[in-house]
Design an enzyme around this catalytic site. Structure first.
Site, PDB file in Angstrom:
ATOM      1  N   ASP A 132      26.901   7.865 -14.003  1.00 39.64           N
ATOM      2  CA  ASP A 132      26.500   8.634 -13.994  1.00 39.64           C
ATOM      3  C   ASP A 132      25.808   9.695 -12.870  1.00 39.64           C
ATOM      4  OD1 ASP A 132      23.289  10.241 -14.084  1.00 39.64           O
ATOM      5  OD2 ASP A 132      22.276   7.974 -14.356  1.00 39.64           O
TER       6      ASP A 132
ATOM      7  N   LYS B   7      21.274  17.911 -15.819  1.00 39.87           N
ATOM      8  CA  LYS B   7      20.502  18.750 -14.660  1.00 39.87           C
ATOM      9  C   LYS B   7      21.705  19.838 -14.224  1.00 39.87           C
ATOM     10  CE  LYS B   7      18.140  15.255 -11.948  1.00 39.87           C
ATOM     11  NZ  LYS B   7      17.143  15.631 -12.658  1.00 39.87           N
TER      12      LYS B   7
ATOM     13  N   TYR C  37       5.403  12.485 -14.160  1.00 42.78           N
ATOM     14  CA  TYR C  37       4.955  12.006 -13.409  1.00 42.78           C
ATOM     15  C   TYR C  37       3.226  12.187 -12.678  1.00 42.78           C
ATOM     16  CZ  TYR C  37       9.325   9.840 -13.670  1.00 42.78           C
ATOM     17  OH  TYR C  37      10.488   8.718 -14.058  1.00 42.78           O
TER      18      TYR C  37
END
Ligand SMILES: Cc1ncc(COP(=O)(O)O)c(C=O)c1O
Length: 471
Positions: A275, A304, A41
């Protein structure tokens, strides 16, 4: 080097003031990074030099020049118990001594089994099977593939339509991009993506129906109802980020919407994929966000904080009913999916230790305290003219910034406001990474009350300065 007194001003509690000479980042490390690395990114031509981070402890990251920087975004939402936690370090080291890795097709090992047992005990009732992968995107890919093949195995191959919500973000692989909202992240790859049916999300600040949350009855749900009615027996699954849509702008949902999604999936006989890559493991104040609406999905995606931010690991967990559809003497009904590092023992061992910490430290109570403090500290910022909305859930506080409160106009993801604010916060020893005009704070749960108060003060102070500078 000196340690300054803490308080609500600058520097942050425990901040190490470096010798000014040593504040220049080691030209060696950054220069070497520049020669060969390509960051995620990141527009490599224009981005500022990366922060050289050489250590971490608790909520702090240690920069090479001696600065201690408060990790206000949990290192991309993964860290929960703090950096370099002694218990997690010990679990990792002990597992490395025993077994670092073995393939998971045809083999098993204690950390994978123990983690699955613990996950099933903690997950919403009815989730009984754990399929490991590597990260959040692969956890979502697995969920989509499971849903599609489930219907093939059930002799309903026409059920292959996936429904996702506006403002969704589910990852960066091709399948997970397909279910994510069309955005600057996905646009270059549109030709690769499969078609997904999209329904309204309950983005109350910018209600898709122009209603007010105080008086509405989550009317936006009717859009999903219409979509499912239209799809009939071609609908395979609905995928949602329950209670908190993260990268789409930290959009906090009314729990009634999530309950309604479950009801509609039941009514139309489609699978519900939750999710919980971001929301799992306490981030919204409950162990899993589905608990807010007391629902259980058919498939749940985890990653995560699963390993407390230590190692990449994904898990896609499902019900007996979905699992049973893959059992057969016909090998074509097998779920043909796997990765070299599926169920990596080091990652599983740290994940087990992280779940033990939840019990030992009463971690969820910590998140509750953080939520109370975030609500009390951030709500008053609503009075600032550039603050459009304040949203808090569990350990996440978000402020949506606008240029005009009446029209709610705001810059998009590429607005220069985000990077400008991020740089100013970093100068104060605070790592934040706004999502365009949405500034958010999502620290490791071990943050102290004093450190949270300091952060809230920095946010308020900087926003006031921003107003003065641009009035
Ligand atoms: C809800 C959600 N799903 C999936 C992902 C993708 O996870 P990863 O970056 O580990 O591939 C993310 C990442 O931010 C996410 O927030």
């Amino acid at each position: 080097m000196t340690t300054q007194a803490s308080g609500s001003g600058f520097p942050p509690p425990g901040f190490q003031v470096a010798d000014p000479e040593s504040r220049i980042p080691n030209p060696g490390l950054v220069a070497r990074d520049r020669l060969h690395l390509w960051h995620p990114y990141t527009q490599m031509q224009t981005a500022p030099a990366p922060l050289p981070i050489v250590g971490g402890s608790g909520v702090y990251l240690h920069a090479e020049d001696g600065r201690r920087i408060l990790d206000g975004i949990s290192s991309w939402w993964v860290n929960i118990h703090g950096h370099s936690h002694p218990v997690l370090n010990a679990a990792l080291a002990a597992q490395a001594e025993r077994l670092e890795h073995v393939m998971f097709a045809g083999c098993t090992h204690p950390p994978a089994v123990e983690l699955a047992e613990r996950l099933v005990a903690a997950l919403p009732t009815g989730i009984t099977r754990v399929f490991y992968s590597d990260n959040g995107s692969t956890a979502v890919e697995v969920a989509i593939k499971l849903a599609i093949q489930y219907w093939i195995n059930q002799s309903e191959p026409q059920r292959r339509a996936i429904v996702a919500l506006h403002h969704a973000y589910h990852g960066d692989t091709v399948g997970s991009m397909s279910v994510s909202e069309d955005s600057i992240f996905t646009r270059a790859f549109t030709s690769l993506l499969f078609h997904v049916h999209r329904a309204h999300a309950p983005y109350c600040y910018r209600c898709p129906l122009g209603l007010e949350r105080r008086t509405c009855t989550v009317d936006c749900l009717s859009n999903l109802e219409e979509t499912l009615a239209h799809l009939g027996d071609t609908a395979a699954a609905v995928i949602v980020e329950p209670m908190l849509q993260g990268a789409g702008g930290m959009i906090v949902w009314p729990r009634e919407f999530l309950a309604g999604v479950r009801r509609l999936c039941d009514r139309f006989g489609v699978l519900l994929i939750a999710d919980e890559v971001l929301t799992g493991f306490g981030r919204t104040g409950r162990m899993f966000a589905c608990e807010h609406a007391e629902i259980a999905p058919d498939i749940i995606c985890l990653s995560k904080a699963l390993t407390a931010g230590y190692l990449p690991l994904g898990a896609t967990c499902t019900t007996d009913a979905v699992y049973a559809a893959f059992l057969s003497h016909d090998r074509s009904r097998t779920f043909f999916h796997g990765h070299s590092f599926t169920a990596n023992p080091l990652a599983c061992a740290v994940a087990v230790a992280s779940l033990e910490l939840f019990e030992r430290d009463d971690t969820l109570a910590r998140v509750k305290r953080l939520e109370t403090q975030l609500l009390a500290g951030l709500e008053p910022l609503r009075s600032l003219p550039l603050v459009g909305d304040v949203r808090v859930i569990g350990g996440v506080g978000a402020i949506e910034l606008v240029t005009d409160r009446l029209t709610k106009s705001a810059g998009g993801y590429l607005d220069e406001l985000g990077p400008r604010l991020a740089a100013a916060f970093l100068d104060r020893g605070l790592l934040l990474r706004p999502l365009g005009n949405v500034l958010y704070f999502m620290p490791p749960y071990v943050i102290t009350e004093e450190e949270t108060a300091w952060t809230i003060n920095q946010i308020g102070d900087l926003l006031e300065r921003e107003m003065v500078a641009h009035s």
